[in-house]
Design an enzyme around this catalytic site. Structure first.
Site, PDB file in Angstrom:
ATOM      1  N   GLY A  82       0.842  -1.197   0.000  1.00  0.00           N
ATOM      2  CA  GLY A  82       0.000   0.000   0.000  1.00  0.00           C
ATOM      3  C   GLY A  82       0.871   1.237   0.000  1.00  0.00           C
ATOM      4  O   GLY A  82       1.738   1.403  -0.854  1.00  0.00           O
ATOM      5  N   ALA A 139       3.038   4.563  -2.985  1.00  0.00           N
ATOM      6  CA  ALA A 139       3.288   3.879  -4.263  1.00  0.00           C
ATOM      7  C   ALA A 139       2.132   2.970  -4.639  1.00  0.00           C
ATOM      8  O   ALA A 139       1.656   2.974  -5.779  1.00  0.00           O
ATOM      9  CB  ALA A 139       4.592   3.084  -4.192  1.00  0.00           C
ATOM     10  N   ILE A 189       7.626   4.838   5.093  1.00  0.00           N
ATOM     11  CA  ILE A 189       8.904   5.501   5.366  1.00  0.00           C
ATOM     12  C   ILE A 189       8.673   6.971   5.697  1.00  0.00           C
ATOM     13  O   ILE A 189       9.295   7.539   6.577  1.00  0.00           O
ATOM     14  CB  ILE A 189       9.867   5.327   4.177  1.00  0.00           C
ATOM     15  CG1 ILE A 189      10.394   3.890   4.170  1.00  0.00           C
ATOM     16  CG2 ILE A 189      11.028   6.297   4.249  1.00  0.00           C
ATOM     17  CD1 ILE A 189      11.431   3.601   3.124  1.00  0.00           C
ATOM     18  N   ALA A 248       7.258  16.086   0.288  1.00  0.00           N
ATOM     19  CA  ALA A 248       7.359  17.227  -0.623  1.00  0.00           C
ATOM     20  C   ALA A 248       7.285  16.705  -2.044  1.00  0.00           C
ATOM     21  O   ALA A 248       7.716  15.581  -2.337  1.00  0.00           O
ATOM     22  CB  ALA A 248       8.661  17.994  -0.402  1.00  0.00           C
ATOM     23  N   LYS A 290       3.938  24.676  -2.317  1.00  0.00           N
ATOM     24  CA  LYS A 290       5.386  24.706  -2.483  1.00  0.00           C
ATOM     25  C   LYS A 290       5.731  25.400  -3.792  1.00  0.00           C
ATOM     26  O   LYS A 290       5.318  24.955  -4.864  1.00  0.00           O
ATOM     27  CB  LYS A 290       5.952  23.275  -2.476  1.00  0.00           C
ATOM     28  CG  LYS A 290       7.451  23.188  -2.752  1.00  0.00           C
ATOM     29  CD  LYS A 290       7.899  21.741  -2.799  1.00  0.00           C
ATOM     30  CE  LYS A 290       9.375  21.635  -3.209  1.00  0.00           C
ATOM     31  NZ  LYS A 290       9.831  20.227  -3.329  1.00  0.00           N
ATOM     32  N   LEU A 325       9.860   2.297  -4.222  1.00  0.00           N
ATOM     33  CA  LEU A 325      11.162   1.901  -3.698  1.00  0.00           C
ATOM     34  C   LEU A 325      11.623   0.545  -4.205  1.00  0.00           C
ATOM     35  O   LEU A 325      12.823   0.266  -4.227  1.00  0.00           O
ATOM     36  CB  LEU A 325      11.133   1.886  -2.163  1.00  0.00           C
ATOM     37  CG  LEU A 325      10.931   3.241  -1.482  1.00  0.00           C
ATOM     38  CD1 LEU A 325      10.862   3.064   0.030  1.00  0.00           C
ATOM     39  CD2 LEU A 325      12.044   4.211  -1.847  1.00  0.00           C
ATOM     40  N   GLU A 357      15.388  16.672  -4.476  1.00  0.00           N
ATOM     41  CA  GLU A 357      14.524  17.425  -5.382  1.00  0.00           C
ATOM     42  C   GLU A 357      13.090  16.870  -5.413  1.00  0.00           C
ATOM     43  O   GLU A 357      12.340  17.131  -6.346  1.00  0.00           O
ATOM     44  CB  GLU A 357      15.119  17.450  -6.795  1.00  0.00           C
ATOM     45  CG  GLU A 357      16.304  18.411  -6.941  1.00  0.00           C
ATOM     46  CD  GLU A 357      15.884  19.893  -6.944  1.00  0.00           C
ATOM     47  OE1 GLU A 357      14.689  20.166  -7.006  1.00  0.00           O
ATOM     48  OE2 GLU A 357      16.781  20.756  -6.909  1.00  0.00           O
ATOM     49  N   THR A 378      11.527  13.951  -5.901  1.00  0.00           N
ATOM     50  CA  THR A 378      11.138  13.282  -7.145  1.00  0.00           C
ATOM     51  C   THR A 378      10.515  11.900  -6.936  1.00  0.00           C
ATOM     52  O   THR A 378      10.166  11.236  -7.909  1.00  0.00           O
ATOM     53  CB  THR A 378      12.362  13.140  -8.068  1.00  0.00           C
ATOM     54  OG1 THR A 378      13.440  12.526  -7.330  1.00  0.00           O
ATOM     55  CG2 THR A 378      12.816  14.492  -8.587  1.00  0.00           C
TER      56      THR A 378
END
Length: 505
Positions: free
Chosen positions: A15, A18, A48, A53, A81, A340, A349, A351
């Site tokens: 879950g 991702a 995690i 952001a 942002k 991951l 950055e 991403t």
């Protein structure tokens, strides 16, 4: 005539952000009456939580999924942002910006950067990002969403979001369930493949499926199991390319803290002796982290750095380990790795969410049938390899241009070998400030210019064609543009106020 080999069932393992983004994009494109999508989510497995952001593509994803922005913001404690403020990266006490949106406009058919470079080489006082609408808003802690029908000097600003990753996963879960996605709460204890090597069945420790089945089969499997990579790694044995020789940081310590009176509409990235810290403001708290290299800093030292720089902690610091790199193949046979399980690039950055989204959108474009022909998987892997390499190079650029030598970590960067692709890009830039043209690069020209200029890497000469432009007229336009941006930003609402108005809708 229907394709008898059409995929009729997907199983997503994992879950979190991702898994639920993958499910959302699939459900958005595949009618539930024709295709069954099941997501297996392990109970009591914490996310995690470093991906709080994003970049502007997150806003594009919400539009794609037809999710109302104001509703999403309210339910995920999101803030806006406008870019990233980098501190101490070039030298101590030095700051620069990587803003979202355009910086200036083309003049006489040439990039704005080239005209600014001539200004700079003639001892001009303006910095490159002084002409960014996003920076002017960010410096004043102001924000508004531009009305595309009304032209203002601030229209070229773009924005992304900060948010609570746990709340986002829950939001997307509810979105997916309404579209017919089935959720199974269980652990995967075994993975079975057929004579072709395709995954066929997962054995579960328990199941909330009807009939209390302890196994589930599907035509296609998506591995969102994180760094464990249960399917793509442990079962299919697709190797992981370790990129820590290019990006040596390998751990992060994270903690939440109380929010100050003003909520900045940008992320802060502060370079430290063995890595860098982030500050990500949400509506109800501040997210903090220190990404560091364990060769130069112990866990205890990293925790101390974070605690010494953060007031009013709301949570105990925790350590996260990671290995920068990517899977040799993100898609193999009937298994696609997303998140991951496919790879990790440090969050400098922001991403991570983009790579999840891009993987699934590319998959939709290359949707296979049950045979999963090699030309499909090869093209997908080529596209995702390019994404990872381009982002890797952009992150390395921040480090390799630093002039810091005050610690062993930064001294290492003075001689560290950088990727050949990035070396070529830098060498081209050194010649008249020209950029390597790569239409697949996530980061647009203005982003590369912002990092080069911010890190003090400017060519000794500008594009010769710039001399055909009327320099005194352009210099006058620079002054007018700067003051117009400054004044326009001053009339925008404070970020706190804009969030409050949004919350009251």
């Amino acid at each position: 005539m229907q394709n008898s080999n059409a995929i009729q069932s997907f199983v997503i393992v994992g879950g979190g952000t991702a898994g639920w983004i993958s499910a959302a994009i699939l459900a958005r494109n595949l009618p539930s009456q024709n295709v069954q999508i099941t997501l297996i989510e392990s109970p009591n497995v914490p996310t995690i939580g470093v991906g709080e952001a994003t970049i502007p593509s997150m806003v594009d994803l919400l539009r794609y999924l037809k999710i109302p922005l104001d509703d999403f913001i309210q339910k995920t404690n999101a803030t806006f942002k406008l870019g990233i403020e980098f501190t101490n990266w070039l030298t101590l006490d030095h700051k620069y910006w990587h803003p979202f949106g355009h910086v200036g406009n083309h003049i006489d058919g040439k990039p704005f950067y080239q005209h600014w470079l001539k200004h700079h080489l003639n001892d001009g006082s303006f910095q490159f990002c002084d002409f960014s609408p996003a920076v002017h808003l960010a410096r004043q802690n102001r924000f508004f969403i531009q009305n595309t029908q009304q032209k203002t000097p601030l229209n070229d600003a773009a924005f992304a979001l900060h948010f609570d990753a746990t709340l986002v996963a829950e939001y997307l879960k509810q979105y997916c369930l309404k579209l017919g996605v089935k959720r199974v709460e269980s652990h995967v204890c075994d993975v079975i493949s057929d004579e072709r090597g395709f995954i066929s069945t997962l054995h579960l420790t328990h199941s909330n499926l009807k009939g209390a089945s302890k196994q589930i089969s599907a035509d296609f499997f998506i591995d969102c199991s994180g760094q464990n990579a249960l399917l793509i790694g442990k079962k299919l044995r697709i190797a992981y390319q370790n990129w820590q020789h290019f990006l040596p940081v390998d751990k992060a310590v994270v903690a939440q803290s109380k929010l100050g009176p003003n909520i900045p509409p940008y992320t802060k990235s502060i370079a430290e002796k063995s890595g860098w810290r982030w500050q990500i403001p949400l509506q109800n708290r501040m997210g903090n982290g220190y990404v560091f290299c364990s060769d130069f800093c112990s866990d205890e030292q990293a925790i101390e750095v974070l605690q010494n720089n953060v007031d009013n902690l709301l949570s105990e610091p925790r350590i996260i380990k990671f290995t920068t790199g990517k899977r040799e193949k993100s898609w193999y046979k009937n298994c696609l790795a997303v998140g991951l399980s496919a790879g990790f690039l440090e969050p400098l950055e922001s991403t991570g969410i983009y790579l999840i989204m891009k993987a699934m959108l590319n998959f939709i474009e290359l949707m296979p049938d049950k045979t999963c022909p090699a030309h499909n998987t090869d093209e997908f892997n080529r596209l995702m390899d390019n994404e990872f390499i381009n982002i890797r190079d952009f992150i390395v650029l921040h480090y390799c241009l630093s002039k810091r030598t005050d610690s062993a970590f930064w001294q290492m960067w003075q001689t560290l070998t950088i990727p050949a692709e990035l070396k070529q890009k830098i060498q081209l830039f050194e010649n008249f400030g020209r950029l390597y043209h790569n239409p697949q690069d996530l980061f647009a020209q203005d982003s590369w210019y912002a990092i080069y200029a911010g890190m003090g890497k400017n060519p000794n000469q500008y594009d010769p064609f710039i001399d055909f432009s009327n320099f005194p007229v352009i210099e006058k336009a620079f002054k007018q543009s700067y003051h117009l941006l400054l004044q326009s930003a001053a009339h925008a609402p404070m970020h706190n106020e804009f969030l409050q108005v949004n919350a009251e809708k």
